[in-house]
Every structure is written in structure tokens, then in C-alpha cells.
Design a protein around this motif. Structure first.
Motif, short mmCIF file in Angstrom:
data_model
loop_
_atom_site.label_atom_id
_atom_site.label_comp_id
_atom_site.label_asym_id
_atom_site.label_seq_id
_atom_site.Cartn_x
_atom_site.Cartn_y
_atom_site.Cartn_z
N ILE A 101 0.81 -1.17 0.09
CA ILE A 101 0.09 0.02 -0.05
C ILE A 101 1.00 1.08 0.10
CG2 ILE A 101 -1.53 1.47 1.43
CD1 ILE A 101 -2.92 -1.57 2.30
N TYR A 102 1.89 1.24 0.73
CA TYR A 102 2.82 2.58 0.84
C TYR A 102 3.40 2.61 -0.67
CZ TYR A 102 6.92 5.14 1.98
OH TYR A 102 7.87 6.33 2.04
N ALA A 103 3.97 1.51 -1.27
CA ALA A 103 4.61 1.81 -2.54
C ALA A 103 3.54 2.37 -3.55
CB ALA A 103 4.92 0.42 -3.31
N VAL A 104 2.31 2.01 -3.40
CA VAL A 104 1.37 2.39 -4.34
C VAL A 104 0.88 3.91 -3.89
CG1 VAL A 104 -1.16 2.29 -4.79
CG2 VAL A 104 0.05 0.10 -4.65
N LEU A 105 0.80 4.37 -2.47
CA LEU A 105 0.43 5.70 -2.25
C LEU A 105 1.66 6.64 -2.62
CD1 LEU A 105 -1.34 4.95 1.02
CD2 LEU A 105 -2.38 5.52 -1.11
N ARG A 106 2.96 6.00 -2.67
CA ARG A 106 4.08 6.88 -3.01
C ARG A 106 3.90 7.15 -4.66
NH1 ARG A 106 9.29 4.44 -2.05
NH2 ARG A 106 9.93 6.28 -3.28
N THR A 107 3.46 6.03 -5.19
CA THR A 107 3.43 6.39 -6.65
C THR A 107 2.19 7.58 -7.10
OG1 THR A 107 4.15 4.17 -7.05
CG2 THR A 107 2.99 5.03 -8.84
N PHE A 108 1.08 7.16 -6.39
CA PHE A 108 -0.01 8.21 -6.77
C PHE A 108 0.45 9.39 -6.26
CE2 PHE A 108 -3.55 4.93 -5.66
CZ PHE A 108 -3.46 4.31 -6.98
N LYS A 109 0.93 9.83 -5.17
CA LYS A 109 1.48 11.14 -4.60
C LYS A 109 2.32 11.66 -5.76
CE LYS A 109 3.63 13.31 -0.84
NZ LYS A 109 4.25 13.08 0.64
N GLU A 114 -5.44 13.70 0.24
CA GLU A 114 -6.03 12.91 1.05
C GLU A 114 -6.53 11.48 0.43
OE1 GLU A 114 -8.57 16.55 3.02
OE2 GLU A 114 -9.65 15.44 1.40
N VAL A 115 -6.78 10.42 1.49
CA VAL A 115 -7.02 9.26 0.93
C VAL A 115 -8.22 8.71 1.61
CG1 VAL A 115 -6.43 6.72 1.04
CG2 VAL A 115 -4.65 8.54 0.52
N LYS A 144 2.72 7.47 6.43
CA LYS A 144 4.08 7.51 6.39
C LYS A 144 4.40 8.23 4.68
CE LYS A 144 8.28 5.65 6.63
NZ LYS A 144 9.33 6.16 7.38
N ALA A 145 3.21 8.11 3.95
CA ALA A 145 3.46 8.62 2.64
C ALA A 145 3.17 10.11 2.54
CB ALA A 145 2.50 7.98 1.78
N GLY A 146 2.95 10.62 3.86
CA GLY A 146 2.59 12.16 4.10
C GLY A 146 1.32 12.44 3.48
N LEU A 147 0.14 11.46 3.64
CA LEU A 147 -1.02 11.74 3.32
C LEU A 147 -2.03 11.98 4.26
CD1 LEU A 147 -0.98 9.46 0.00
CD2 LEU A 147 -0.49 12.04 0.24
N THR A 148 -3.05 12.12 4.19
CA THR A 148 -4.24 12.38 5.13
C THR A 148 -5.21 11.20 5.19
OG1 THR A 148 -3.91 14.71 5.51
CG2 THR A 148 -5.85 13.94 6.45
N PRO A 149 -5.39 10.52 6.17
CA PRO A 149 -6.69 9.55 5.85
C PRO A 149 -8.09 10.34 6.44
CG PRO A 149 -5.72 9.16 7.84
CD PRO A 149 -4.77 10.36 7.17
#
Length: 195
Positions: free
Chosen positions: A26-34, A41-42, A58-63
Motif C-alpha cells: 500500500i505504501y508503494a502504491v500511495l507513493r506512486t499516486f502522490k 487525502e485518501v 508514512k506517505a505524507g497523506l491524510t486519511p
């Protein structure tokens, strides 16, 4: 390689990458999206594995949490969509307890928005919805092979996608992860023998 090919074939996708855990997938995917947007926001269901907040933060995003379906205690597509706003980077439906979320409704409604979809199918490998395996209906699908999952290898995760524009960046994100140390590899082998 055999596992990657089998997962691609079973789910009808063109690419599969393996990671050390579902969380790291999930972290790898979110970094790619970011890397493709400045949104932060996710959106995900409020009732889910608490560990999902870790890779988001960890990806610097907000749930952004959404209500669940009281009938299934699972993601509710309408509730997820209600939480989508101008700062939404991704929507992450979660298939809890092997119960699928209504993804055709979700993906159809998000088609005209610049919002990524990340399908967390960690607890639902083998489940189908509308004639399709879960994990293959969104931009990216993620599985976990941790203890207690439908397919357990003690640890590990998988990322599935047919979005050619994302695959190179997903593979690069996975390539930055360190190779597990000898102690972990020995634990995994011992666990496999014990089964």
C-alpha cells in the motif's frame, strides 16, 4: 516469478509486483499516486484494519474515514463517494471478511474525476464480485500474505495493476525496498516446513 504469473493470470491483470507485506505494498502504491498529484487525502472506510493508517501517514497523506454498510460492516461505495473532495488523491475500498465492496458503482462514479482507486483485497483473495476477482477492478489492487490471510506465506504482499502508466513507477517503488535479512528468510522457511 511463478506466483506473480499465477496472480496475473487469475486476476486478468498485466502486472504483479511482490513486497514484504501488504502494508508495504500500500505504501508503494500511495507513493506512486502522490508522485502524480499534489492532492493529499485518501478516503477509506472507518471500520478496517488499523494498520492501513500507517502507510497513508508514512506517505505524507491524510486519511479521510467514511461510514460503512451496516449490513456487511464493509466499505459502502456511496459513503466512500460522499467523502471525495477537491483534495482527494485516492479512494481505497476495503473488502473485509472476504465480503466484496460494490466496485462497479464506485469506479463508474469516479471515471470523470482525477482520483486514483486502490483496492485493498488483503482479506478477500478468491472472492468474486460481478464476475470478476477482487483485486482487479480498480487502478491498483493489493493483497497481503500475512498470517491469517486467505493465502498465507507468513509475510508478503502483492500489487496488481493493468495501468501501464503506473506499472513502471510501481516497480521502481518496490525496487527501493531492501531485501529481507537472513533471519527473516529463515523464519519464513521454518514456518513453511511447520505447516
Amino acid at each position: 516469478e511463478d506466483l506473480q504469473n499465477a496472480l496475473c493470470h487469475r486476476h486478468g491483470v498485466t502486472w504483479c509486483g511482490l513486497t514484504g507485506s501488504g502494508t508495504s505494498a500500500i505504501y508503494a502504491v500511495l507513493r506512486t499516486f502522490k508522485g502524480r498529484s499534489d492532492r493529499t487525502e485518501v478516503v477509506l472506510p472507518a471500520y478496517t484494519a488499523p494498520s492501513l493508517i500507517l502507510p497513508i501517514r508514512k506517505a505524507g497523506l491524510t486519511p479521510v474515514l467514511s461510514e460503512i454498510s451496516p449490513e456487511t460492516l464493509n466499505s459502502d461505495a456511496t459513503e466512500l463517494l460522499d467523502r471525495v473532495g477537491p483534495n482527494t488523491l485516492a479512494v481505497m475500498p476495503v473488502h473485509m471478511f472476504g465480503l466484496p465492496t460494490d466496485l462497479p458503482v464506485l469506479t463508474r462514479c469516479l471515471n470523470d474525476r482525477e482520483v486514483f482507486t486502490l483496492e485493498d483485497a488483503a482479506s478477500a483473495m478468491g472472492t468474486q464480485f460481478a464476475g470478476r476477482e477482487v483485486g482487479a477492478s480498480c487502478d491498483v489492487g493489493v493483497f497481503s500474505f500475512n498470517r491469517g490471510k486467505n493465502l498465507s506465506t507468513y509475510t508478503g504482499g502483492a500489487i496488481l495493476s493493468s495501468r501501464g502508466d503506473l506499472v513502471t513507477d510501481l516497480a521502481a517503488a518496490i525496487g527501493e525496498y531492501p531485501i529481507p535479512d537472513l533471519a527473516l528468510r529463515l523464519k519464513i522457511r521454518a514456518f513453511a516446513v511447520a505447516l
